[in-house]
Design a protein around this motif. Sequence first.
Motif, PDB file in Angstrom:
ATOM      1  N   GLY A  41       0.815  -1.206   0.000  1.00  0.00           N
ATOM      2  CA  GLY A  41       0.000   0.000   0.000  1.00  0.00           C
ATOM      3  C   GLY A  41       0.845   1.252   0.000  1.00  0.00           C
ATOM      4  O   GLY A  41       1.885   1.302   0.656  1.00  0.00           O
ATOM      5  N   GLU A  52      -7.140   4.028  -3.938  1.00  0.00           N
ATOM      6  CA  GLU A  52      -8.060   4.355  -2.846  1.00  0.00           C
ATOM      7  C   GLU A  52      -9.297   3.451  -2.859  1.00  0.00           C
ATOM      8  O   GLU A  52     -10.422   3.928  -3.012  1.00  0.00           O
ATOM      9  CB  GLU A  52      -8.440   5.837  -2.898  1.00  0.00           C
ATOM     10  N   LYS A  94       0.497   9.504  -4.604  1.00  0.00           N
ATOM     11  CA  LYS A  94       0.011   8.122  -4.687  1.00  0.00           C
ATOM     12  C   LYS A  94      -0.647   7.831  -6.044  1.00  0.00           C
ATOM     13  O   LYS A  94      -0.279   6.867  -6.724  1.00  0.00           O
ATOM     14  CB  LYS A  94      -0.978   7.838  -3.544  1.00  0.00           C
ATOM     15  N   LEU A 137       0.824   4.894   1.296  1.00  0.00           N
ATOM     16  CA  LEU A 137       0.140   5.712   2.289  1.00  0.00           C
ATOM     17  C   LEU A 137       0.734   7.109   2.301  1.00  0.00           C
ATOM     18  O   LEU A 137       1.938   7.273   2.173  1.00  0.00           O
ATOM     19  CB  LEU A 137       0.291   5.092   3.684  1.00  0.00           C
ATOM     20  N   GLY A 138      -0.125   8.087   2.439  1.00  0.00           N
ATOM     21  CA  GLY A 138       0.350   9.462   2.513  1.00  0.00           C
ATOM     22  C   GLY A 138      -0.813  10.420   2.397  1.00  0.00           C
ATOM     23  O   GLY A 138      -1.915  10.040   2.007  1.00  0.00           O
ATOM     24  N   LYS A 188     -11.121  -4.504   2.635  1.00  0.00           N
ATOM     25  CA  LYS A 188      -9.790  -4.946   3.065  1.00  0.00           C
ATOM     26  C   LYS A 188      -9.736  -6.474   3.158  1.00  0.00           C
ATOM     27  O   LYS A 188      -8.736  -7.081   2.782  1.00  0.00           O
ATOM     28  CB  LYS A 188      -9.418  -4.298   4.396  1.00  0.00           C
ATOM     29  N   SER A 195     -12.251   4.418  -0.573  1.00  0.00           N
ATOM     30  CA  SER A 195     -12.737   5.795  -0.654  1.00  0.00           C
ATOM     31  C   SER A 195     -14.263   5.838  -0.623  1.00  0.00           C
ATOM     32  O   SER A 195     -14.936   5.185  -1.409  1.00  0.00           O
ATOM     33  CB  SER A 195     -12.230   6.427  -1.959  1.00  0.00           C
TER      34      SER A 195
END
Length: 187
Positions: free
Chosen positions: A42, A167, A51, A44-45, A181, A170
């Motif tokens: 993944g 995402e 991304k 992440l940020g 997930k 989202s």
Amino acid sequence: MADETVIETRALSKTYRDFWGRPKVRALKALDLEVKRGEVFGLLGPNGSGKTTTIKLLLGLLFPTEGQALIFGKDATDVSKNQRIGYLPEESYLYRFLNAEETLDFYGRLFDIPHNVLEERKDNLIKTVGLDRARKRQLKEYSKGMTRRIGLAQALINEPELILLDEPTSGLDPIGTREMKDMIIRL
């Protein structure tokens, strides 16, 4: 085979330029990364950290300013890799008047999947993403979570070796996020 590198970037950088070609925004600076077959990885940020730009560079939708992106050992701009990739964009661009079966049929035909194989695959994917009871409803009647689910099924229609999800949770509620997930881990 399990040790095979499927994604590799070397000093991958992207600077967006204005109309006159002047540097405007540095979206990505010297990214080095390696993802092996079978890994879940993944990015992440915060918003604006690069991304989505990274994913678009990996897909060959953007060209790097500097560095290199490799997918299955080939340059990301090599379109032959696309048969082996599934992609779920941050915003799914789906035909609202189609239902789940018609949507998967449309994308399956783009990959030239034989009819009998496609029928079985559509049925399995609709069940996998939990849309069995809504398979005949038009997508315009779907919630955000349901739209993400059919988008995931669409990304899996060609049985890809690599799945890129931008995402994927989202707009989902906490239960939908957990379910997404869990599906990613199962895949």
